[in-house]
Design an enzyme around this catalytic site. Structure first.
Site, PDB file in Angstrom:
ATOM      1  N   ASP A   8      -7.322  70.567-109.647  1.00  0.00           N
ATOM      2  CA  ASP A   8      -8.061  70.960-110.843  1.00  0.00           C
ATOM      3  C   ASP A   8      -7.018  71.090-111.948  1.00  0.00           C
ATOM      4  OD1 ASP A   8     -10.179  71.846-112.494  1.00  0.00           O
ATOM      5  OD2 ASP A   8      -9.610  73.929-112.115  1.00  0.00           O
ATOM      6  N   GLU A  69      -9.915  66.138-110.882  1.00  0.00           N
ATOM      7  CA  GLU A  69     -11.088  66.273-111.755  1.00  0.00           C
ATOM      8  C   GLU A  69     -10.925  65.359-112.959  1.00  0.00           C
ATOM      9  OE1 GLU A  69     -12.500  69.667-114.655  1.00  0.00           O
ATOM     10  OE2 GLU A  69     -13.113  70.138-112.597  1.00  0.00           O
ATOM     11  N   ASP A 142      -9.629  78.267-110.578  1.00  0.00           N
ATOM     12  CA  ASP A 142      -8.977  76.947-110.531  1.00  0.00           C
ATOM     13  C   ASP A 142      -8.718  76.523-109.084  1.00  0.00           C
ATOM     14  OD1 ASP A 142      -8.166  76.842-113.593  1.00  0.00           O
ATOM     15  OD2 ASP A 142      -7.553  78.784-112.805  1.00  0.00           O
TER      16      ASP A 142
END
Length: 194
Positions: A8, A69, A142
């Site tokens: 992330d 991501e 996160d």
């Protein structure tokens, strides 16, 4: 069984999570954490720290794949720039080692983990905890998002790869069959001697 490192991306906190599993089988968390950089440091130094942190995770966990991501437009340009830069570092670290990288949008990840592409962070975290059979929710958010990315890739990546292979096979098969039929087809020519 596949081992996926989910990333992330972020400059201040870059979430990382490693999950092992296969579609239809229980998942297992192999590691979760955050690579942190000081907000007041120079951008080049921060990116270097993100790289060093990700390299350490790659060394320790040796994933088969890396799921990152996909950066999407936000109102805060400064935030999206930092996210994009951290994302590029993650892709570079994996590619340099020959590890395949896949990008997943936030809505793909939410849908894969919760069943809804509009789920909020609390719902994603709760499902990650449940799917990985963890005693407590992974923190910070996160880290939970990184685990969700890895889960998403394990569940969706295999199907996506099979679909892409089928499309590629369909594209090449008719051409090969058409070329073969042209070679074997004979057309009589008028006036030819038999």
């Amino acid at each position: 069984m596949v081992r996926v490192l989910g990333v992330d991306p972020g400059l201040t906190r870059c979430g990382v999570g490693v999950v092992e599993g296969a579609p239809g089988r229980p998942l297992r968390m192999a590691g979760v954490g955050v690579v942190r950089t000081p907000a007041d440091a120079e951008i080049g130094q921060r990116l270097l720290q993100v790289e060093r942190g990700l390299e350490a995770w790659l060394d320790e966990h040796r994933p088969d794949l890396v799921a990152v991501e996909r950066v999407f437009a936000q109102h805060n340009v400064r935030t999206v720039m930092g996210t994009a830069q951290a994302s590029a570092v993650a892709m570079l670290c994996a590619t340099r080692r020959g590890i395949p990288v896949t990008l997943h949008t936030p809505s793909e990840v939410k849908a894969a983990v919760t069943g809804s592409g509009r789920a909020d962070k609390a719902q994603v975290t709760a499902m990650v905890q449940r799917l990985l059979r963890l005693d407590a929710p992974p923190k910070p958010a996160d880290a939970a998002d990184a685990l969700a990315l890895a889960i998403c890739h394990i569940w969706r990546g295999g199907a996506t790869n099979r679909l892409e292979a089928a499309v590629q096979a369909a594209r090449t098969t008719p051409r090969a069959a058409s070329a073969a039929s042209l070679k074997t087809r004979t057309t009589p020519v008028r006036g030819s001697v038999r």
